[in-house]
Design a protein around this motif. Structure first.
Motif, PDB file in Angstrom:
ATOM      1  N   VAL A  89      88.378   4.374  -9.228  1.00  0.00           N
ATOM      2  CA  VAL A  89      87.391   5.223  -8.552  1.00  0.00           C
ATOM      3  C   VAL A  89      88.085   6.163  -7.575  1.00  0.00           C
ATOM      4  CG1 VAL A  89      85.388   5.230  -7.003  1.00  0.00           C
ATOM      5  CG2 VAL A  89      85.533   3.541  -8.839  1.00  0.00           C
ATOM      6  N   ALA A 129      89.660   9.075  -9.291  1.00  0.00           N
ATOM      7  CA  ALA A 129      88.641  10.030  -9.756  1.00  0.00           C
ATOM      8  C   ALA A 129      88.128  10.847  -8.571  1.00  0.00           C
ATOM      9  CB  ALA A 129      87.502   9.274 -10.432  1.00  0.00           C
ATOM     10  N   ILE A 130      87.835  10.181  -7.470  1.00  0.00           N
ATOM     11  CA  ILE A 130      87.325  10.894  -6.297  1.00  0.00           C
ATOM     12  C   ILE A 130      88.386  11.844  -5.744  1.00  0.00           C
ATOM     13  CG2 ILE A 130      86.680  10.507  -3.853  1.00  0.00           C
ATOM     14  CD1 ILE A 130      84.840   8.292  -4.866  1.00  0.00           C
ATOM     15  N   THR A 166      88.268  15.357  -6.804  1.00  0.00           N
ATOM     16  CA  THR A 166      87.074  16.165  -6.527  1.00  0.00           C
ATOM     17  C   THR A 166      86.873  16.362  -5.023  1.00  0.00           C
ATOM     18  OG1 THR A 166      85.673  14.196  -6.410  1.00  0.00           O
ATOM     19  CG2 THR A 166      85.925  15.191  -8.579  1.00  0.00           C
ATOM     20  N   TYR A 202      78.915   2.746  -4.340  1.00  0.00           N
ATOM     21  CA  TYR A 202      79.792   2.004  -5.255  1.00  0.00           C
ATOM     22  C   TYR A 202      79.986   0.608  -4.667  1.00  0.00           C
ATOM     23  CZ  TYR A 202      81.293   6.715  -6.653  1.00  0.00           C
ATOM     24  OH  TYR A 202      81.328   8.024  -7.068  1.00  0.00           O
ATOM     25  N   LEU A 205      78.542   7.676 -11.232  1.00  0.00           N
ATOM     26  CA  LEU A 205      79.473   7.249 -12.286  1.00  0.00           C
ATOM     27  C   LEU A 205      79.525   8.302 -13.394  1.00  0.00           C
ATOM     28  CD1 LEU A 205      78.626   3.438 -12.695  1.00  0.00           C
ATOM     29  CD2 LEU A 205      80.467   4.476 -11.359  1.00  0.00           C
ATOM     30  N   LEU A 252      81.897  11.041 -12.396  1.00  0.00           N
ATOM     31  CA  LEU A 252      83.305  10.723 -12.062  1.00  0.00           C
ATOM     32  C   LEU A 252      84.246  11.186 -13.175  1.00  0.00           C
ATOM     33  CD1 LEU A 252      83.744   7.080 -10.692  1.00  0.00           C
ATOM     34  CD2 LEU A 252      83.907   9.233  -9.420  1.00  0.00           C
ATOM     35  N   THR A 283      86.878  10.196 -14.979  1.00  0.00           N
ATOM     36  CA  THR A 283      87.747   9.045 -15.267  1.00  0.00           C
ATOM     37  C   THR A 283      88.588   9.328 -16.503  1.00  0.00           C
ATOM     38  OG1 THR A 283      86.028   8.063 -16.640  1.00  0.00           O
ATOM     39  CG2 THR A 283      86.099   7.375 -14.334  1.00  0.00           C
TER      40      THR A 283
END
Ligand SMILES: Cc1ncc(COP(=O)(O)O)c(C=O)c1O
Length: 426
Positions: free
Chosen positions: A109, A112-113, A116, A225, A248, A251, A253
């Motif tokens: 996670v 992925a974050i 962004t 989350y 989700l 995200l 991923t």
């Protein structure tokens, strides 16, 4: 997290610890050995062993095939997703993903974050957390993340009043634990979520340590989350992640191109351990059965379904464990220990029965070795929270002694431990 209904025993009557212990083959076979290292992983009931074994014997094949055995694997995974969703009160089963452990999910996670961040680049971490929920986020610095620290106070707790000064228009996410794996302090994550949301940020909860000790409800916590290790909740070694579906879905991923960009598949790249997923479903059945037992004992009909059963079970566990905390703290005080974190009787609802301490003039390792000689398994060191040890003025190398109990532990076991402590001298 919310306060339990009462302290010491489950609502209305005695907690059936002996009957529950009888369901754990490891406890039965271990004889006099005392499992006081549950924060590092709990034992599993027989029905979990049976579910894992049945899975391996009856359908140990890859999912997604057209034949019955393979379809059965799909059904096991779907059934387990629905059970975990009930356990944490998720809005939909697709919000639950299975995988190796909590650390790898936090990393997934966070990576992925990290892609962004943009203008909203501030991540809040705490010095009470397990390092898995700190270092993973700090590793986003090269991607432009900036960090704020929500620091624990001298009472071993995170206070929401202190969170306010960490928040601002650039707050992207607060990563924090529901309960400390070292000190046992419970965090008011519901209030923290409210505060973070007022500035447009998100909250990532590490529920690994809290999950075996009390009810989890992602809807009432209003979190974004949540990660958990199944092996702390009476299931085999694996982890699961929950997230709000739209988050989700958004995200970025890693997944192979042919995998649809949809949860949970987009978060479950590769094969995970299906037999352990079967075991996790059985662990939730075990807890639900406990909930029905407690409800029946208190005059209810237990007809509220899996979610209600889990809630009753975890409330009962929380109440019973307060009695364990009370007695453990009393014994430690009697032994002259320096106890870190919540100790006051009036504050027992602010902790779970995980206690870190030191005995003056005695190395933590010496205490753990003495306990081991007396057939009691405890742990010494930094508990994977080296920053916390530094905050406590302790060397991360030697750290502290940790005793971590769950609902199958008893006051009699605490008294065995007291005898060890009383036999030690500096
Ligand atoms: C609070 C907490 N967070 C994270 C972890 C890491 O969990 P895992 O071993 O599933 O990666 C642990 C493990 O003990 C923990 O106690």
């Amino acid at each position: 997290m919310s306060a339990p209904p009462s302290a010491g025993s489950a609502r209305g009557g005695e907690f059936p610890a002996a009957a529950l212990r009888a369901q754990f083959p490891a406890l039965e076979r271990a004889g006099a050995f005392v499992f006081f290292d549950n924060a590092a992983g709990a034992q599993v009931p027989q029905r979990v062993v049976d579910a894992v074994t049945a899975h391996l014997i009856e359908h140990n094949v890859q999912r997604g095939g057209r034949y019955a055995r393979s379809a059965a694997v799909d059904a096991v995974i779907q059934g387990a997703r629905e059970k975990v969703a009930a356990f944490i009160n998720a809005r939909r089963a697709e919000e639950v993903a299975f995988g190796m452990n909590a650390t790898s999910f936090i990393r997934l996670v966070s990576l992925a974050i990290g892609q962004t961040l943009g203008e909203r680049n501030e991540i809040i971490v705490t010095d009470l957390d397990h390092e898995a929920n700190v270092a993973t986020w700090l590793a986003l610095a090269p991607l432009g993340a900036a960090f704020r620290w929500w620091r624990m106070r001298a009472d071993g707790r995170l206070h929401c009043e202190d969170l306010a000064s960490c928040l601002g228009p650039r707050t992207r996410l607060l990563a924090c634990t529901c309960a400390s794996n070292a000190l046992g302090s419970v965090v008011d994550v519901q209030r923290a979520a409210g505060l973070v949301h007022t500035v447009g940020g998100e909250i990532f909860l590490d529920a690994v340590h809290y999950a075996p000790h009390g009810p989890l409800d992602v809807q009432s916590l209003d979190c974004d989350y949540l990660v958990c290790s199944a092996y702390k909740v009476f299931a085999p070694h694996m982890g699961f992640l929950w997230g709000r579906y739209p988050l989700l879905a958004a995200l970025p991923t890693f997944r192979e191109d042919f995998i649809p960009d949809r949860p949970p598949g987009k978060i479950e790249a590769g094969t995970f351990v299906y037999e352990n997923v079967a075991g996790l479903a059985a662990a939730i059945d075990y807890l639900a059965e406990l909930g029905r037992t407690l409800a029946a004992r208190d005059g209810g009909n237990g007809a509220g379904g899996l979610r209600a059963d889990c809630q009753v079970a975890m409330e009962g566990i929380r109440a019973y464990e307060q009695g364990l905390s009370r007695e453990l703290l009393r014994v430690l005080r009697e032994a002259g220990a320096d106890i870190y974190g919540v100790t006051e009787e009036s504050q027992l609802a602010q902790r779970v029965p995980t206690v870190c301490f030191n005995l003056p003039g005695i190395a933590p390792a010496a205490v753990a070795e003495a306990a081991a000689r007396a057939a009691i398994g405890i742990r010494d060191g930094h508990m994977y929270s080296p920053r916390l040890m530094q905050r406590l003025g302790l060397s991360p190398e030697s750290g502290a002694v940790r005793v971590s109990l769950v609902h199958y532990n008893t006051v009699a076991e605490i008294h065995r431990f007291r005898d060890v402590l009383m036999g030690l001298s500096p």
